[in-house]
Design a protein around this motif. Structure first.
Motif, PDB file in Angstrom:
ATOM      1  N   VAL A 121     -19.642   4.251   7.917  1.00 46.02           N
ATOM      2  CA  VAL A 121     -19.503   4.263   6.466  1.00 46.02           C
ATOM      3  C   VAL A 121     -18.380   3.476   6.207  1.00 46.02           C
ATOM      4  CG1 VAL A 121     -18.707   5.986   4.697  1.00 46.02           C
ATOM      5  CG2 VAL A 121     -19.843   6.895   6.906  1.00 46.02           C
ATOM      6  N   PRO A 122     -18.744   2.121   5.330  1.00 44.67           N
ATOM      7  CA  PRO A 122     -17.815   1.079   5.121  1.00 44.67           C
ATOM      8  C   PRO A 122     -17.136   1.438   3.901  1.00 44.67           C
ATOM      9  CG  PRO A 122     -20.171   0.733   4.080  1.00 44.67           C
ATOM     10  CD  PRO A 122     -20.217   2.345   4.609  1.00 44.67           C
ATOM     11  N   GLU A 123     -17.353   2.550   3.086  1.00 47.16           N
ATOM     12  CA  GLU A 123     -16.871   2.952   1.938  1.00 47.16           C
ATOM     13  C   GLU A 123     -15.212   2.391   1.767  1.00 47.16           C
ATOM     14  OE1 GLU A 123     -18.224   4.013  -0.561  1.00 47.16           O
ATOM     15  OE2 GLU A 123     -17.019   5.292  -1.765  1.00 47.16           O
ATOM     16  N   THR A 124     -14.578   1.608   0.717  1.00 47.25           N
ATOM     17  CA  THR A 124     -13.548   1.174   0.731  1.00 47.25           C
ATOM     18  C   THR A 124     -13.374   0.520  -0.661  1.00 47.25           C
ATOM     19  OG1 THR A 124     -11.595  -0.037   1.722  1.00 47.25           O
ATOM     20  CG2 THR A 124     -13.635  -1.032   1.739  1.00 47.25           C
ATOM     21  N   TRP A 125     -12.096   0.224  -1.127  1.00 44.25           N
ATOM     22  CA  TRP A 125     -11.881  -0.416  -2.477  1.00 44.25           C
ATOM     23  C   TRP A 125     -10.282  -0.787  -2.525  1.00 44.25           C
ATOM     24  CZ3 TRP A 125     -13.023   4.840  -2.385  1.00 44.25           C
ATOM     25  CH2 TRP A 125     -12.195   5.844  -2.647  1.00 44.25           C
ATOM     26  N   PHE A 126      -9.964  -1.666  -3.572  1.00 41.80           N
ATOM     27  CA  PHE A 126      -8.749  -2.258  -3.572  1.00 41.80           C
ATOM     28  C   PHE A 126      -7.698  -1.052  -4.071  1.00 41.80           C
ATOM     29  CE2 PHE A 126     -11.210  -6.334  -3.877  1.00 41.80           C
ATOM     30  CZ  PHE A 126     -10.502  -6.818  -2.818  1.00 41.80           C
ATOM     31  N   PHE A 127      -6.425  -1.222  -3.465  1.00 44.91           N
ATOM     32  CA  PHE A 127      -5.455  -0.197  -3.672  1.00 44.91           C
ATOM     33  C   PHE A 127      -5.887   1.293  -3.804  1.00 44.91           C
ATOM     34  CE2 PHE A 127      -3.707  -4.327  -5.256  1.00 44.91           C
ATOM     35  CZ  PHE A 127      -2.317  -4.003  -4.535  1.00 44.91           C
ATOM     36  N   ARG A 128      -7.098   1.693  -2.883  1.00 47.02           N
ATOM     37  CA  ARG A 128      -7.262   2.700  -2.850  1.00 47.02           C
ATOM     38  C   ARG A 128      -6.118   3.768  -2.500  1.00 47.02           C
ATOM     39  NH1 ARG A 128     -11.781   4.529   1.736  1.00 47.02           N
ATOM     40  NH2 ARG A 128     -12.303   6.722   1.191  1.00 47.02           N
ATOM     41  N   THR A 176     -14.446  -3.821   5.078  1.00 46.71           N
ATOM     42  CA  THR A 176     -14.735  -5.079   4.285  1.00 46.71           C
ATOM     43  C   THR A 176     -13.568  -5.962   3.987  1.00 46.71           C
ATOM     44  OG1 THR A 176     -15.321  -3.781   2.450  1.00 46.71           O
ATOM     45  CG2 THR A 176     -17.085  -4.860   3.878  1.00 46.71           C
ATOM     46  N   GLY A 177     -12.425  -5.500   4.165  1.00 46.05           N
ATOM     47  CA  GLY A 177     -11.291  -6.322   3.727  1.00 46.05           C
ATOM     48  C   GLY A 177     -10.325  -5.827   2.545  1.00 46.05           C
ATOM     49  N   GLU A 178     -10.726  -4.909   1.849  1.00 43.16           N
ATOM     50  CA  GLU A 178      -9.890  -4.576   0.608  1.00 43.16           C
ATOM     51  C   GLU A 178      -8.649  -4.171   0.945  1.00 43.16           C
ATOM     52  OE1 GLU A 178     -13.270  -3.974   1.105  1.00 43.16           O
ATOM     53  OE2 GLU A 178     -14.453  -4.111  -0.694  1.00 43.16           O
ATOM     54  N   GLU A 179      -8.592  -3.367   1.747  1.00 45.64           N
ATOM     55  CA  GLU A 179      -7.307  -2.648   2.438  1.00 45.64           C
ATOM     56  C   GLU A 179      -6.163  -3.755   2.747  1.00 45.64           C
ATOM     57  OE1 GLU A 179      -7.009   1.444   4.450  1.00 45.64           O
ATOM     58  OE2 GLU A 179      -6.242  -0.110   5.915  1.00 45.64           O
ATOM     59  N   PRO A 180      -6.358  -4.523   3.649  1.00 46.30           N
ATOM     60  CA  PRO A 180      -5.453  -5.439   4.372  1.00 46.30           C
ATOM     61  C   PRO A 180      -5.218  -6.647   3.148  1.00 46.30           C
ATOM     62  CG  PRO A 180      -7.763  -5.871   5.255  1.00 46.30           C
ATOM     63  CD  PRO A 180      -7.740  -4.644   4.753  1.00 46.30           C
ATOM     64  N   TYR A 181      -6.336  -7.059   2.115  1.00 39.99           N
ATOM     65  CA  TYR A 181      -5.805  -7.741   1.088  1.00 39.99           C
ATOM     66  C   TYR A 181      -4.984  -7.241   0.226  1.00 39.99           C
ATOM     67  CZ  TYR A 181      -9.332 -11.298   2.761  1.00 39.99           C
ATOM     68  OH  TYR A 181     -10.141 -11.913   3.360  1.00 39.99           O
ATOM     69  N   SER A 182      -5.088  -5.992  -0.262  1.00 42.46           N
ATOM     70  CA  SER A 182      -4.258  -4.974  -1.149  1.00 42.46           C
ATOM     71  C   SER A 182      -2.690  -5.038  -0.494  1.00 42.46           C
ATOM     72  CB  SER A 182      -4.635  -3.474  -1.167  1.00 42.46           C
ATOM     73  OG  SER A 182      -6.175  -3.760  -1.772  1.00 42.46           O
ATOM     74  N   ILE A 183      -2.691  -4.865   0.757  1.00 47.67           N
ATOM     75  CA  ILE A 183      -1.337  -4.910   1.411  1.00 47.67           C
ATOM     76  C   ILE A 183      -0.638  -6.423   1.172  1.00 47.67           C
ATOM     77  CG2 ILE A 183       0.001  -4.890   3.556  1.00 47.67           C
ATOM     78  CD1 ILE A 183      -2.284  -3.297   4.703  1.00 47.67           C
ATOM     79  N   ALA A 184      -1.492  -7.233   1.201  1.00 42.58           N
ATOM     80  CA  ALA A 184      -1.037  -8.691   0.821  1.00 42.58           C
ATOM     81  C   ALA A 184      -0.371  -8.756  -0.539  1.00 42.58           C
ATOM     82  CB  ALA A 184      -1.858  -9.857   1.275  1.00 42.58           C
ATOM     83  N   MET A 185      -1.267  -8.344  -1.380  1.00 45.02           N
ATOM     84  CA  MET A 185      -1.094  -8.411  -2.770  1.00 45.02           C
ATOM     85  C   MET A 185       0.241  -7.691  -3.275  1.00 45.02           C
ATOM     86  SD  MET A 185      -4.579  -8.242  -4.711  1.00 45.02           S
ATOM     87  CE  MET A 185      -5.740  -7.459  -3.519  1.00 45.02           C
ATOM     88  N   ALA A 186       0.343  -6.333  -2.611  1.00 49.15           N
ATOM     89  CA  ALA A 186       1.564  -5.492  -2.760  1.00 49.15           C
ATOM     90  C   ALA A 186       2.785  -6.112  -2.400  1.00 49.15           C
ATOM     91  CB  ALA A 186       1.325  -4.122  -2.231  1.00 49.15           C
ATOM     92  N   LEU A 187       2.754  -6.784  -1.077  1.00 51.15           N
ATOM     93  CA  LEU A 187       3.927  -7.499  -0.510  1.00 51.15           C
ATOM     94  C   LEU A 187       4.518  -8.843  -1.465  1.00 51.15           C
ATOM     95  CD1 LEU A 187       3.495  -6.938   3.282  1.00 51.15           C
ATOM     96  CD2 LEU A 187       4.855  -5.621   1.457  1.00 51.15           C
ATOM     97  N   PHE A 188       3.391  -9.336  -1.765  1.00 42.20           N
ATOM     98  CA  PHE A 188       3.675 -10.723  -2.547  1.00 42.20           C
ATOM     99  C   PHE A 188       4.201 -10.211  -4.032  1.00 42.20           C
ATOM    100  CE2 PHE A 188       0.758 -13.568  -0.134  1.00 42.20           C
ATOM    101  CZ  PHE A 188       1.728 -14.199   0.246  1.00 42.20           C
TER     102      PHE A 188
END
Ligand code: SAM
Length: 432
Positions: free
Chosen positions: A65-72, A108-120
Protein backbone atom coordinates in the motif's frame (compact mmCIF):
# COMPACT_ATOMS: atom_id res chain seq x y z
CA UNK A 1 -3.12 -23.76 -2.68
CA UNK A 2 -1.15 -20.99 -4.35
CA UNK A 3 -2.82 -18.13 -2.47
CA UNK A 4 -1.70 -19.58 0.88
CA UNK A 5 1.82 -20.13 -0.44
CA UNK A 6 2.06 -16.57 -1.72
CA UNK A 7 0.73 -15.23 1.57
CA UNK A 8 3.37 -17.20 3.43
CA UNK A 9 6.16 -16.01 1.11
CA UNK A 10 5.16 -12.34 1.44
CA UNK A 11 4.93 -12.73 5.19
CA UNK A 12 8.44 -14.16 5.35
CA UNK A 13 9.92 -11.61 2.97
CA UNK A 14 8.31 -8.30 3.98
CA UNK A 15 6.26 -9.18 7.05
CA UNK A 16 2.93 -8.56 5.32
CA UNK A 17 -0.04 -9.97 7.22
CA UNK A 18 -2.31 -10.78 4.27
CA UNK A 19 -5.38 -10.18 6.46
CA UNK A 20 -4.54 -6.46 6.52
CA UNK A 21 -4.83 -6.05 2.74
CA UNK A 22 -7.61 -8.62 2.37
CA UNK A 23 -7.84 -11.60 0.03
CA UNK A 24 -9.15 -9.34 -2.74
CA UNK A 25 -6.06 -7.09 -2.50
CA UNK A 26 -3.74 -10.05 -2.79
CA UNK A 27 -5.80 -11.66 -5.57
CA UNK A 28 -5.78 -8.43 -7.52
CA UNK A 29 -1.98 -8.12 -7.27
CA UNK A 30 -1.55 -11.77 -8.30
CA UNK A 31 -3.83 -11.38 -11.32
CA UNK A 32 -1.96 -8.25 -12.37
CA UNK A 33 1.40 -10.01 -12.20
CA UNK A 34 0.20 -13.18 -13.93
CA UNK A 35 -1.17 -11.07 -16.77
CA UNK A 36 2.08 -9.08 -16.99
CA UNK A 37 4.07 -12.35 -17.18
CA UNK A 38 1.62 -13.88 -19.67
CA UNK A 39 1.03 -16.85 -17.33
CA UNK A 40 -2.52 -18.18 -16.92
CA UNK A 41 -1.81 -21.14 -14.65
CA UNK A 42 -1.38 -20.23 -10.95
CA UNK A 43 1.02 -23.16 -10.32
CA UNK A 44 3.21 -22.09 -13.23
CA UNK A 45 3.28 -18.56 -11.79
CA UNK A 46 4.24 -19.93 -8.36
CA UNK A 47 7.19 -21.82 -9.92
CA UNK A 48 8.28 -18.64 -11.65
CA UNK A 49 8.05 -16.69 -8.41
CA UNK A 50 10.37 -19.16 -6.71
CA UNK A 51 12.81 -19.26 -9.61
CA UNK A 52 13.09 -15.54 -10.38
CA UNK A 53 13.76 -13.02 -7.57
CA UNK A 54 12.88 -10.03 -9.82
CA UNK A 55 9.35 -11.41 -10.11
CA UNK A 56 9.04 -11.58 -6.31
CA UNK A 57 10.06 -7.90 -6.26
CA UNK A 58 7.39 -7.10 -8.87
CA UNK A 59 4.78 -8.88 -6.78
CA UNK A 60 5.88 -6.91 -3.70
CA UNK A 61 5.59 -3.70 -5.72
CA UNK A 62 2.06 -4.69 -6.73
CA UNK A 63 0.80 -5.75 -3.32
CA UNK A 64 2.10 -3.03 -0.97
CA UNK A 65 0.00 0.00 0.00
CA UNK A 66 1.89 3.13 -1.15
CA UNK A 67 -0.55 5.65 0.42
CA UNK A 68 1.29 8.77 1.61
CA UNK A 69 1.18 12.56 1.27
CA UNK A 70 3.14 15.67 2.27
CA UNK A 71 2.96 16.65 5.94
CA UNK A 72 0.72 13.71 6.80
CA UNK A 73 -0.09 14.23 10.51
CA UNK A 74 1.42 17.72 10.84
CA UNK A 75 1.81 17.29 14.61
CA UNK A 76 4.55 14.73 13.96
CA UNK A 77 6.58 17.23 11.92
CA UNK A 78 6.14 19.98 14.50
CA UNK A 79 7.29 17.63 17.27
CA UNK A 80 10.22 16.35 15.19
CA UNK A 81 11.32 19.91 14.42
CA UNK A 82 11.26 20.92 18.03
CA UNK A 83 13.22 17.85 19.14
CA UNK A 84 15.67 18.38 16.28
CA UNK A 85 16.35 22.00 17.28
CA UNK A 86 16.91 20.96 20.86
CA UNK A 87 19.22 18.07 19.85
CA UNK A 88 21.29 20.54 17.79
CA UNK A 89 21.30 23.10 20.62
CA UNK A 90 24.22 23.77 22.98
CA UNK A 91 23.25 20.97 25.38
CA UNK A 92 21.85 18.64 22.70
CA UNK A 93 23.02 15.16 21.76
CA UNK A 94 23.70 16.23 18.15
CA UNK A 95 25.55 19.49 18.87
CA UNK A 96 28.42 20.05 16.49
CA UNK A 97 27.47 17.28 14.08
CA UNK A 98 24.71 16.76 11.49
CA UNK A 99 21.48 15.37 12.83
CA UNK A 100 20.71 11.91 11.42
CA UNK A 101 17.13 11.10 10.44
CA UNK A 102 15.56 8.24 8.53
CA UNK A 103 12.17 7.71 6.93
CA UNK A 104 11.51 3.97 6.83
CA UNK A 105 9.28 3.29 4.93
CA UNK A 106 9.53 6.37 2.73
CA UNK A 107 7.16 5.16 -0.01
CA UNK A 108 7.20 7.68 -2.89
CA UNK A 109 9.18 10.31 -0.98
CA UNK A 110 6.57 12.68 0.45
CA UNK A 111 7.56 11.94 4.06
CA UNK A 112 11.36 12.47 3.82
CA UNK A 113 10.89 15.57 1.65
CA UNK A 114 8.45 16.94 4.26
CA UNK A 115 11.12 16.38 6.94
CA UNK A 116 13.62 18.37 4.86
CA UNK A 117 11.13 21.22 4.30
CA UNK A 118 10.24 21.37 8.00
CA UNK A 119 13.90 21.52 9.06
CA UNK A 120 14.81 24.19 6.51
CA UNK A 121 11.74 26.16 7.55
CA UNK A 122 12.92 25.94 11.16
CA UNK A 123 16.19 27.60 10.21
CA UNK A 124 18.54 24.61 9.86
CA UNK A 125 20.96 24.67 6.94
CA UNK A 126 21.95 21.87 4.56
CA UNK A 127 25.05 20.73 6.50
CA UNK A 128 23.02 20.50 9.73
CA UNK A 129 21.15 17.30 8.88
CA UNK A 130 21.01 14.21 6.68
CA UNK A 131 17.91 12.23 5.83
CA UNK A 132 17.98 8.61 4.71
CA UNK A 133 14.85 7.31 3.03
CA UNK A 134 14.34 3.56 2.77
CA UNK A 135 11.65 1.37 1.24
CA UNK A 136 11.18 -2.18 0.04
CA UNK A 137 9.30 -1.17 -3.11
CA UNK A 138 11.56 -0.45 -6.07
CA UNK A 139 8.59 1.11 -7.86
CA UNK A 140 8.04 3.60 -5.03
CA UNK A 141 11.76 4.42 -4.86
CA UNK A 142 11.80 5.14 -8.60
CA UNK A 143 8.82 7.50 -8.15
CA UNK A 144 10.60 9.19 -5.23
CA UNK A 145 13.71 9.77 -7.33
CA UNK A 146 11.59 11.14 -10.21
CA UNK A 147 9.95 13.43 -7.63
CA UNK A 148 6.99 14.79 -9.58
CA UNK A 149 3.90 15.02 -7.41
CA UNK A 150 0.25 15.45 -8.31
CA UNK A 151 -2.85 16.46 -6.40
CA UNK A 152 -3.03 13.32 -4.29
CA UNK A 153 0.23 14.17 -2.57
CA UNK A 154 -1.08 17.56 -1.38
CA UNK A 155 -4.05 16.92 0.87
CA UNK A 156 -4.08 19.54 3.60
CA UNK A 157 -5.83 22.84 3.23
CA UNK A 158 -2.61 24.76 3.84
CA UNK A 159 -0.43 24.37 0.81
CA UNK A 160 1.77 27.42 1.13
CA UNK A 161 4.75 25.11 1.53
CA UNK A 162 4.20 24.10 -2.09
CA UNK A 163 4.73 27.67 -3.30
CA UNK A 164 7.94 27.97 -1.34
CA UNK A 165 9.58 24.59 -1.88
CA UNK A 166 8.32 23.28 -5.24
CA UNK A 167 8.38 24.33 -8.82
CA UNK A 168 5.60 23.46 -11.25
CA UNK A 169 6.70 20.94 -13.88
CA UNK A 170 4.87 18.85 -16.43
CA UNK A 171 2.60 16.46 -14.55
CA UNK A 172 2.72 18.23 -11.19
CA UNK A 173 5.22 19.82 -8.83
CA UNK A 174 8.84 18.96 -8.06
CA UNK A 175 10.62 19.83 -4.79
CA UNK A 176 13.40 22.38 -5.28
CA UNK A 177 16.90 20.98 -5.70
CA UNK A 178 17.96 22.02 -2.16
CA UNK A 179 15.18 19.83 -0.73
CA UNK A 180 15.95 16.88 -3.02
CA UNK A 181 19.68 17.04 -2.28
CA UNK A 182 18.97 16.57 1.41
CA UNK A 183 17.43 13.09 1.01
CA UNK A 184 19.33 9.88 0.21
CA UNK A 185 17.01 7.14 -1.05
CA UNK A 186 17.93 3.49 -0.82
CA UNK A 187 16.36 0.08 -1.01
CA UNK A 188 15.91 -1.68 2.33
CA UNK A 189 13.68 -3.98 4.34
CA UNK A 190 12.74 -3.23 7.94
CA UNK A 191 12.91 -6.95 8.68
CA UNK A 192 16.55 -7.30 7.64
CA UNK A 193 19.09 -7.29 10.48
CA UNK A 194 20.80 -4.03 11.36
CA UNK A 195 24.55 -4.29 10.59
CA UNK A 196 26.66 -4.18 13.75
CA UNK A 197 28.56 -1.09 12.53
CA UNK A 198 25.45 0.86 11.42
CA UNK A 199 25.56 4.49 12.54
CA UNK A 200 22.62 5.23 14.85
CA UNK A 201 19.87 7.70 14.01
CA UNK A 202 18.63 10.57 16.15
CA UNK A 203 15.13 10.37 14.67
CA UNK A 204 13.35 7.47 12.98
CA UNK A 205 10.05 7.92 11.18
CA UNK A 206 8.42 4.49 10.86
CA UNK A 207 4.83 5.38 10.09
CA UNK A 208 2.02 3.35 8.65
CA UNK A 209 3.94 0.13 8.18
CA UNK A 210 3.58 -1.66 11.54
CA UNK A 211 -0.20 -1.83 10.96
CA UNK A 212 0.41 -4.29 8.13
CA UNK A 213 2.29 -6.71 10.43
CA UNK A 214 1.03 -9.36 12.83
CA UNK A 215 1.91 -9.04 16.55
CA UNK A 216 5.07 -11.11 16.36
CA UNK A 217 6.43 -9.20 13.35
CA UNK A 218 5.54 -5.89 15.02
CA UNK A 219 7.62 -6.94 18.00
CA UNK A 220 10.55 -7.90 15.79
CA UNK A 221 10.29 -4.61 13.86
CA UNK A 222 10.20 -2.57 17.07
CA UNK A 223 13.34 -4.34 18.31
CA UNK A 224 15.04 -3.34 15.03
CA UNK A 225 13.85 0.27 15.36
CA UNK A 226 15.20 0.32 18.92
CA UNK A 227 18.62 -0.84 17.66
CA UNK A 228 18.62 1.75 14.88
CA UNK A 229 18.21 4.65 17.30
CA UNK A 230 20.87 6.47 19.30
CA UNK A 231 20.34 6.43 23.08
CA UNK A 232 17.28 8.55 23.75
CA UNK A 233 16.62 8.98 20.02
CA UNK A 234 13.06 9.66 18.90
CA UNK A 235 10.68 7.29 17.08
CA UNK A 236 7.58 8.54 15.26
CA UNK A 237 4.89 6.05 14.30
CA UNK A 238 1.52 6.40 12.55
CA UNK A 239 -1.69 7.45 14.29
CA UNK A 240 -3.04 3.90 14.24
CA UNK A 241 0.20 2.52 15.67
CA UNK A 242 0.56 4.75 18.73
CA UNK A 243 -0.18 1.95 21.19
CA UNK A 244 2.60 -0.32 19.91
CA UNK A 245 5.96 1.11 21.05
CA UNK A 246 4.95 1.39 24.73
CA UNK A 247 6.35 -1.40 26.88
CA UNK A 248 8.69 -2.35 24.05
CA UNK A 249 11.63 -0.16 24.98
CA UNK A 250 9.97 3.21 24.26
CA UNK A 251 8.23 5.82 26.37
CA UNK A 252 5.68 8.26 24.98
CA UNK A 253 6.82 11.87 24.60
CA UNK A 254 3.19 12.75 25.37
CA UNK A 255 2.93 15.24 22.55
CA UNK A 256 -0.65 15.04 21.34
CA UNK A 257 -1.01 14.02 17.72
CA UNK A 258 2.71 13.56 17.21
CA UNK A 259 2.71 9.81 17.99
CA UNK A 260 6.29 10.31 19.18
CA UNK A 261 8.34 8.11 21.52
CA UNK A 262 11.77 8.25 23.06
CA UNK A 263 14.05 5.24 23.26
CA UNK A 264 14.57 3.95 26.76
CA UNK A 265 17.83 2.42 27.82
CA UNK A 266 17.83 -1.17 29.08
CA UNK A 267 16.79 -1.12 32.71
CA UNK A 268 14.58 1.95 32.47
CA UNK A 269 11.11 1.05 33.65
CA UNK A 270 8.55 0.68 30.88
CA UNK A 271 5.96 3.14 32.04
CA UNK A 272 8.09 5.72 33.76
CA UNK A 273 7.86 9.23 32.33
CA UNK A 274 9.84 9.72 29.14
CA UNK A 275 13.43 10.91 29.59
CA UNK A 276 13.86 13.53 26.95
CA UNK A 277 16.82 13.57 24.58
CA UNK A 278 19.69 15.68 25.92
CA UNK A 279 18.97 19.35 25.48
CA UNK A 280 15.21 18.96 25.19
CA UNK A 281 13.59 20.99 27.94
CA UNK A 282 10.65 19.64 29.87
CA UNK A 283 7.33 20.25 28.22
CA UNK A 284 4.18 21.98 29.36
CA UNK A 285 1.86 19.13 28.66
CA UNK A 286 -1.83 19.56 29.09
CA UNK A 287 -2.08 18.07 32.55
CA UNK A 288 -4.49 15.20 32.88
CA UNK A 289 -4.88 16.22 36.55
CA UNK A 290 -3.83 19.82 36.98
CA UNK A 291 -2.19 20.96 40.18
CA UNK A 292 -4.36 23.11 42.45
CA UNK A 293 -4.75 26.51 40.82
CA UNK A 294 -6.79 29.62 41.35
CA UNK A 295 -10.46 29.32 40.39
CA UNK A 296 -10.87 29.31 36.63
CA UNK A 297 -12.35 32.78 36.61
CA UNK A 298 -9.30 34.50 38.11
CA UNK A 299 -6.95 33.01 35.54
CA UNK A 300 -8.35 35.25 32.82
CA UNK A 301 -6.84 38.73 32.49
CA UNK A 302 -9.38 41.35 33.50
CA UNK A 303 -9.36 43.24 30.22
CA UNK A 304 -7.97 41.67 27.08
CA UNK A 305 -5.89 44.02 24.92
CA UNK A 306 -7.81 44.80 21.73
CA UNK A 307 -5.15 43.53 19.31
CA UNK A 308 -5.14 40.09 20.88
CA UNK A 309 -7.50 37.34 19.80
CA UNK A 310 -10.82 37.37 21.53
CA UNK A 311 -11.44 34.78 24.19
CA UNK A 312 -14.92 34.70 25.64
CA UNK A 313 -14.59 35.77 29.23
CA UNK A 314 -16.13 33.30 31.64
CA UNK A 315 -17.30 36.34 33.59
CA UNK A 316 -19.66 37.10 30.72
CA UNK A 317 -20.90 33.53 30.50
CA UNK A 318 -24.17 32.55 32.16
CA UNK A 319 -23.77 31.72 35.82
CA UNK A 320 -23.06 28.10 36.48
CA UNK A 321 -21.58 26.08 39.27
CA UNK A 322 -17.78 25.87 38.94
CA UNK A 323 -17.18 22.23 38.05
CA UNK A 324 -14.69 20.34 40.20
CA UNK A 325 -11.11 20.73 38.93
CA UNK A 326 -10.71 16.99 38.79
CA UNK A 327 -13.50 16.75 36.25
CA UNK A 328 -11.67 19.32 34.08
CA UNK A 329 -8.45 17.32 34.36
CA UNK A 330 -10.20 14.08 33.48
CA UNK A 331 -11.90 15.71 30.53
CA UNK A 332 -8.57 17.04 29.19
CA UNK A 333 -7.00 13.63 29.73
CA UNK A 334 -9.73 11.98 27.66
CA UNK A 335 -9.27 14.54 24.88
CA UNK A 336 -5.53 14.00 24.92
CA UNK A 337 -6.02 10.24 24.64
CA UNK A 338 -8.41 10.64 21.70
CA UNK A 339 -5.90 12.94 20.03
CA UNK A 340 -3.00 10.56 20.65
CA UNK A 341 -4.96 7.70 19.15
CA UNK A 342 -5.71 9.73 16.03
CA UNK A 343 -9.46 10.22 16.74
CA UNK A 344 -9.17 13.79 15.57
CA UNK A 345 -12.77 14.72 14.84
CA UNK A 346 -13.79 13.33 18.21
CA UNK A 347 -10.99 15.25 19.98
CA UNK A 348 -12.00 18.49 18.28
CA UNK A 349 -15.64 18.16 19.31
CA UNK A 350 -14.70 17.12 22.83
CA UNK A 351 -12.47 20.20 23.22
CA UNK A 352 -15.35 22.45 22.21
CA UNK A 353 -17.60 20.75 24.79
CA UNK A 354 -14.81 21.09 27.34
CA UNK A 355 -14.53 24.83 26.67
CA UNK A 356 -18.28 25.22 27.10
CA UNK A 357 -18.28 23.30 30.34
CA UNK A 358 -15.09 24.52 32.00
CA UNK A 359 -14.29 27.85 30.35
CA UNK A 360 -11.13 28.87 28.50
CA UNK A 361 -7.75 27.37 29.34
CA UNK A 362 -4.44 27.27 27.52
CA UNK A 363 -4.38 23.46 27.65
CA UNK A 364 -7.78 23.19 25.96
CA UNK A 365 -6.97 25.74 23.24
CA UNK A 366 -3.64 24.01 22.60
CA UNK A 367 -5.42 20.68 22.10
CA UNK A 368 -7.99 22.37 19.87
CA UNK A 369 -5.14 23.84 17.83
CA UNK A 370 -3.54 20.42 17.41
CA UNK A 371 -6.78 18.77 16.36
CA UNK A 372 -7.58 21.51 13.81
CA UNK A 373 -3.97 21.49 12.58
CA UNK A 374 -4.02 17.72 12.07
CA UNK A 375 -7.28 17.96 10.16
CA UNK A 376 -5.90 20.68 7.88
CA UNK A 377 -8.06 23.48 9.32
CA UNK A 378 -5.11 25.90 9.44
CA UNK A 379 -6.96 29.10 10.17
CA UNK A 380 -8.83 27.63 13.14
CA UNK A 381 -5.59 26.07 14.37
CA UNK A 382 -3.78 29.43 14.26
CA UNK A 383 -6.61 31.04 16.19
CA UNK A 384 -6.62 28.30 18.82
CA UNK A 385 -2.82 28.39 19.32
CA UNK A 386 -2.95 32.18 19.65
CA UNK A 387 -5.61 31.86 22.34
CA UNK A 388 -3.47 29.29 24.17
CA UNK A 389 -0.53 31.71 24.06
CA UNK A 390 -2.69 34.58 25.20
CA UNK A 391 -3.66 32.62 28.28
CA UNK A 392 -0.19 31.11 28.84
CA UNK A 393 2.45 33.27 27.10
CA UNK A 394 5.24 30.73 27.87
CA UNK A 395 3.41 27.72 26.40
CA UNK A 396 6.31 26.36 24.35
CA UNK A 397 4.40 23.68 22.49
CA UNK A 398 1.75 26.14 21.30
CA UNK A 399 4.57 28.46 20.25
CA UNK A 400 6.43 25.75 18.32
CA UNK A 401 3.30 24.53 16.54
CA UNK A 402 2.13 28.03 15.73
CA UNK A 403 5.57 28.95 14.35
CA UNK A 404 5.55 25.94 12.03
CA UNK A 405 2.01 26.61 10.90
CA UNK A 406 2.69 30.30 10.23
CA UNK A 407 5.72 29.34 8.19
CA UNK A 408 3.66 26.85 6.21
CA UNK A 409 1.10 29.57 5.60
CA UNK A 410 3.73 31.98 4.30
CA UNK A 411 3.99 34.27 7.36
CA UNK A 412 7.78 34.05 7.63
CA UNK A 413 8.09 37.16 9.83
CA UNK A 414 5.50 35.91 12.35
CA UNK A 415 7.15 32.49 12.43
CA UNK A 416 10.61 34.00 12.92
CA UNK A 417 9.46 36.18 15.81
CA UNK A 418 7.89 33.18 17.53
CA UNK A 419 10.98 31.05 16.87
CA UNK A 420 13.16 33.68 18.55
CA UNK A 421 10.81 33.88 21.51
CA UNK A 422 10.91 30.09 21.81
CA UNK A 423 14.71 29.99 21.72
CA UNK A 424 14.91 32.67 24.43
CA UNK A 425 12.55 30.66 26.62
CA UNK A 426 14.50 27.45 26.07
CA UNK A 427 17.78 29.18 26.88
CA UNK A 428 16.26 30.53 30.07
CA UNK A 429 15.10 27.08 31.13
CA UNK A 430 18.56 25.60 30.36
CA UNK A 431 20.12 28.03 32.83
CA UNK A 432 17.68 27.14 35.57
C1 SAM B 1 1.49 3.25 3.64
S1 SAM B 1 3.15 3.53 3.09
C2 SAM B 1 3.72 4.58 4.37
C3 SAM B 1 4.56 5.71 3.85
C4 SAM B 1 4.90 6.83 4.87
N1 SAM B 1 5.73 6.34 5.94
C5 SAM B 1 3.67 7.46 5.42
O1 SAM B 1 3.30 7.23 6.57
O2 SAM B 1 3.02 8.24 4.72
C6 SAM B 1 3.84 1.92 3.42
C7 SAM B 1 5.17 1.65 2.73
O3 SAM B 1 5.81 0.55 3.41
C8 SAM B 1 6.65 -0.12 2.49
N2 SAM B 1 7.00 -1.43 3.06
C9 SAM B 1 6.21 -2.51 3.20
N3 SAM B 1 6.88 -3.49 3.82
C10 SAM B 1 8.12 -3.02 4.10
C11 SAM B 1 9.27 -3.58 4.73
N4 SAM B 1 9.25 -4.79 5.23
N5 SAM B 1 10.39 -2.81 4.82
C12 SAM B 1 10.41 -1.56 4.29
N6 SAM B 1 9.36 -0.98 3.68
C13 SAM B 1 8.22 -1.70 3.59
C14 SAM B 1 5.78 -0.14 1.25
O4 SAM B 1 6.54 -0.36 0.09
C15 SAM B 1 5.11 1.24 1.27
O5 SAM B 1 5.85 2.15 0.50
Amino acid sequence: MILDDVEQLLHERIGLDAGTVGASGLNYALKQRMAACGVADPSAYWQRLLAAPPELQELINAVIVPETWFFRDPGAFAAMTRQALAMRGPAGAARGRPLRLVSLPCSTGEEPYSIAMALFDAGLAAPDFVIDAVDVSTRNLAAAAHAVYGRNSFRGRDLDFRDRHFKPVEGGYRPQAEIRRQVRFRYGNLLDPVPADAEPYDVVFCRNLLIYFDRETQQRALATLHRMLAPHGVLLVGAGEAGLPLARGFASLRLPMAFAFVKQAAGERHNEPARLPAGVPALHLPPSRPAPAPPLRTRMPARPAPARPTVTSPAAAPLRAVPPREAAGDSLGAIERAANEGRLGEARQAVRRHLDAFGPSAAAFYLLGLACDAEGAGEEAVEAYRKALYLAPDHREAMAHLALLLRQRGDAAGAKALGERLRRLEKRSEHR
